[in-house]
Scaffold this motif. Structure first.
Motif, PDB file in Angstrom:
ATOM      1  N   TYR A 123     -73.857  28.463 -42.123  1.00 22.14           N
ATOM      2  CA  TYR A 123     -72.491  28.858 -42.485  1.00 22.14           C
ATOM      3  C   TYR A 123     -71.912  29.856 -41.489  1.00 22.14           C
ATOM      4  N   GLU A 124     -72.707  30.869 -41.146  1.00 14.71           N
ATOM      5  CA  GLU A 124     -72.208  31.932 -40.266  1.00 14.71           C
ATOM      6  C   GLU A 124     -71.861  31.421 -38.863  1.00 14.71           C
ATOM      7  N   GLU A 125     -72.392  30.270 -38.503  1.00 18.23           N
ATOM      8  CA  GLU A 125     -72.177  29.739 -37.146  1.00 18.23           C
ATOM      9  C   GLU A 125     -71.311  28.476 -37.138  1.00 18.23           C
ATOM     10  N   MET A 126     -70.662  28.154 -38.260  1.00 18.32           N
ATOM     11  CA  MET A 126     -69.973  26.855 -38.304  1.00 18.32           C
ATOM     12  C   MET A 126     -68.780  26.778 -37.358  1.00 18.32           C
ATOM     13  N   HIS A 127     -68.253  27.946 -36.945  1.00 22.79           N
ATOM     14  CA  HIS A 127     -67.136  27.928 -35.999  1.00 22.79           C
ATOM     15  C   HIS A 127     -67.551  28.350 -34.580  1.00 22.79           C
ATOM     16  N   VAL A 128     -68.849  28.566 -34.369  1.00 18.87           N
ATOM     17  CA  VAL A 128     -69.321  28.913 -33.027  1.00 18.87           C
ATOM     18  C   VAL A 128     -69.272  27.658 -32.155  1.00 18.87           C
ATOM     19  N   LYS A 129     -68.582  27.730 -31.045  1.00 20.83           N
ATOM     20  CA  LYS A 129     -68.424  26.555 -30.184  1.00 20.83           C
ATOM     21  C   LYS A 129     -69.720  26.281 -29.433  1.00 20.83           C
ATOM     22  N   ARG A 133     -52.797  20.824 -38.716  1.00 19.67           N
ATOM     23  CA  ARG A 133     -52.644  22.256 -38.429  1.00 19.67           C
ATOM     24  C   ARG A 133     -53.864  22.863 -37.740  1.00 19.67           C
ATOM     25  N   LYS A 134     -54.603  22.072 -36.982  1.00 19.66           N
ATOM     26  CA  LYS A 134     -55.792  22.575 -36.305  1.00 19.66           C
ATOM     27  C   LYS A 134     -55.418  23.225 -34.971  1.00 19.66           C
ATOM     28  N   SER A 135     -56.187  24.261 -34.612  1.00 18.25           N
ATOM     29  CA  SER A 135     -55.832  25.086 -33.455  1.00 18.25           C
ATOM     30  C   SER A 135     -55.963  24.352 -32.131  1.00 18.25           C
ATOM     31  N   PHE A 136     -56.797  23.309 -32.055  1.00 19.75           N
ATOM     32  CA  PHE A 136     -56.926  22.595 -30.783  1.00 19.75           C
ATOM     33  C   PHE A 136     -55.614  21.900 -30.412  1.00 19.75           C
ATOM     34  N   ILE A 137     -54.733  21.708 -31.400  1.00 17.62           N
ATOM     35  CA  ILE A 137     -53.413  21.138 -31.126  1.00 17.62           C
ATOM     36  C   ILE A 137     -52.403  22.243 -30.809  1.00 17.62           C
ATOM     37  N   TYR A 138     -52.302  23.246 -31.697  1.00 16.38           N
ATOM     38  CA  TYR A 138     -51.194  24.204 -31.550  1.00 16.38           C
ATOM     39  C   TYR A 138     -51.442  25.315 -30.523  1.00 16.38           C
ATOM     40  N   LYS A 139     -52.684  25.757 -30.334  1.00 12.89           N
ATOM     41  CA  LYS A 139     -52.916  26.882 -29.409  1.00 12.89           C
ATOM     42  C   LYS A 139     -52.586  26.534 -27.958  1.00 12.89           C
ATOM     43  N   GLY A 144     -59.209  22.468 -52.606  1.00 15.30           N
ATOM     44  CA  GLY A 144     -60.072  23.409 -51.893  1.00 15.30           C
ATOM     45  C   GLY A 144     -60.123  24.768 -52.571  1.00 15.30           C
ATOM     46  N   PRO A 145     -61.223  25.088 -53.249  1.00 17.72           N
ATOM     47  CA  PRO A 145     -61.333  26.410 -53.871  1.00 17.72           C
ATOM     48  C   PRO A 145     -61.823  27.494 -52.917  1.00 17.72           C
ATOM     49  N   GLN A 146     -62.293  27.105 -51.721  1.00 19.90           N
ATOM     50  CA  GLN A 146     -62.837  28.073 -50.765  1.00 19.90           C
ATOM     51  C   GLN A 146     -62.284  27.815 -49.366  1.00 19.90           C
ATOM     52  N   SER A 147     -61.768  28.849 -48.728  1.00 22.74           N
ATOM     53  CA  SER A 147     -61.277  28.696 -47.359  1.00 22.74           C
ATOM     54  C   SER A 147     -62.455  28.581 -46.396  1.00 22.74           C
ATOM     55  N   THR A 148     -62.317  27.678 -45.425  1.00 23.82           N
ATOM     56  CA  THR A 148     -63.371  27.541 -44.410  1.00 23.82           C
ATOM     57  C   THR A 148     -62.817  27.819 -43.011  1.00 23.82           C
ATOM     58  N   ARG A 149     -61.697  28.556 -42.961  1.00 21.97           N
ATOM     59  CA  ARG A 149     -61.162  28.963 -41.658  1.00 21.97           C
ATOM     60  C   ARG A 149     -62.098  30.000 -41.042  1.00 21.97           C
ATOM     61  N   PRO A 150     -61.978  30.285 -39.731  1.00 23.96           N
ATOM     62  CA  PRO A 150     -62.798  31.349 -39.130  1.00 23.96           C
ATOM     63  C   PRO A 150     -62.575  32.687 -39.840  1.00 23.96           C
ATOM     64  N   ASN A 151     -63.659  33.396 -40.092  1.00 27.52           N
ATOM     65  CA  ASN A 151     -63.654  34.729 -40.732  1.00 27.52           C
ATOM     66  C   ASN A 151     -63.155  34.715 -42.172  1.00 27.52           C
ATOM     67  N   ALA A 152     -63.210  33.572 -42.822  1.00 27.86           N
ATOM     68  CA  ALA A 152     -62.805  33.500 -44.236  1.00 27.86           C
ATOM     69  C   ALA A 152     -63.847  34.199 -45.108  1.00 27.86           C
ATOM     70  N   GLU A 153     -63.420  34.568 -46.316  1.00 28.82           N
ATOM     71  CA  GLU A 153     -64.337  35.170 -47.280  1.00 28.82           C
ATOM     72  C   GLU A 153     -65.278  34.101 -47.819  1.00 28.82           C
ATOM     73  N   PHE A 154     -66.569  34.382 -47.813  1.00 31.37           N
ATOM     74  CA  PHE A 154     -67.584  33.473 -48.338  1.00 31.37           C
ATOM     75  C   PHE A 154     -67.715  33.702 -49.837  1.00 31.37           C
ATOM     76  N   PHE A 198     -64.351  22.584 -36.207  1.00 35.65           N
ATOM     77  CA  PHE A 198     -65.614  23.249 -36.534  1.00 35.65           C
ATOM     78  C   PHE A 198     -66.554  23.244 -35.331  1.00 35.65           C
ATOM     79  N   GLY A 199     -66.505  24.320 -34.540  1.00 36.26           N
ATOM     80  CA  GLY A 199     -67.472  24.526 -33.462  1.00 36.26           C
ATOM     81  C   GLY A 199     -67.353  23.584 -32.282  1.00 36.26           C
ATOM     82  N   LYS A 200     -66.128  23.124 -31.999  1.00 31.47           N
ATOM     83  CA  LYS A 200     -65.933  22.216 -30.871  1.00 31.47           C
ATOM     84  C   LYS A 200     -64.827  22.726 -29.968  1.00 31.47           C
TER      85      LYS A 200
END
Length: 255
Positions: free
Chosen positions: A130-136, A203-209, A41-51, A173-175
């Protein structure tokens, strides 16, 4: 599938493996522990990551693909990108699989480029921008929506000549948490049995949060979910902790 992040900003291991030497050492560790695919993975796709654009992705990849190919010829190498230029670069360096979180929606040349390479392609369910990929989003029925999306996109891929397709329902991703547990419970219906399914819940947040834990404290819970999806026909687990996942796979295969 072991995760090899070359990023400075991935949510749980950013900056750990973003030199060629560190990347190769971590890949070797994961392969020793039982990984069969190394997902770079050369690019992070976490919320608010640098594009970042494809030029920066290619700079970060450097010689990692070709070095992995040389050092570990038995390993399959996938590259996590949504840029067609990165796919071309990776193909020339010796990659085996395109892992695209965008379903071809962020670079309109991507499907055609994948077809030209002849590489297998991982198709993931995600919001269209891209800007909405984490919008639920509010889904009427998450499984119906995922299947409609994946089967339409897979038809587009087949029409341009991409023959080997793997489906990823897009955990993280948006769920909502509830939607993602429904996806776990109904993994057997993803793609209606037409294509192999990849599950990426590591390590997804739906498990740990909901548990009030950190991403590094949920190995036991994650393996229980891995076992559950394997029983429903999942073919690939995309993971950070290869050793634990391999033990889960072995236990499943012994049943």
């Amino acid at each position: 599938m072991g995760i090899l992040n070359l990023t400075p900003d991935s949510f749980s291991d950013g900056g750990k493996f973003n030199t060629e030497k560190a990347a190769l050492l971590h890949a070797e560790k994961m392969l020793t522990e039982g990984a069969e695919i190394i997902d770079i993975g050369p690019q992070s796709t976490r919320p608010n990551a640098e594009f970042i654009d494809s030029n920066e992705e290619i700079r970060r990849l450097g010689k990692v693909i070709s070095s992995l190919r040389k050092e570990f010829p038995e390993a399959l190498i996938s590259v996590d990108t949504f840029w067609s230029e990165t796919v071309r670069f990776g193909y020339n360096e010796g990659m085996d699989i395109v892992n695209d979180i965008s379903a071809g929606q962020f670079d309109k040349k991507l499907f055609e480029t994948v077809s030209q390479t002849g590489l297998p392609y991982i198709l993931m369910h995600v919001n269209p921008v891209y800007e909405e990929m984490h919008v639920k989003k509010k889904f009427g029925n998450i499984m119906v929506e995922i299947n409609k999306f994946l089967l339409e996109k897979s038809q587009n891929l087949l029409e341009v000549g991409v023959k080997d397709i793997i489906l990823d329902p897009g955990f993280g991703f948006g769920k909502t948490v509830d939607d993602q547990h429904k996806m776990i419970d109904e993994t057997e219906y993803i793609g209606l049995g037409k294509f192999p399914v990849l599950i990426g819940i590591s390590r997804k947040s739906f498990i740990y949060k909901p548990l009030g834990k950190s991403p590094l404290e949920i190995s036991e819970e994650t393996q229980k979910l891995h076992y559950k999806v394997l029983k429903q026909g999942a073919k690939i687990l995309r993971v950070h902790d290869v050793k634990a996942a391999k033990e889960t796979v072995n236990a499943f295969l012994k049943e």
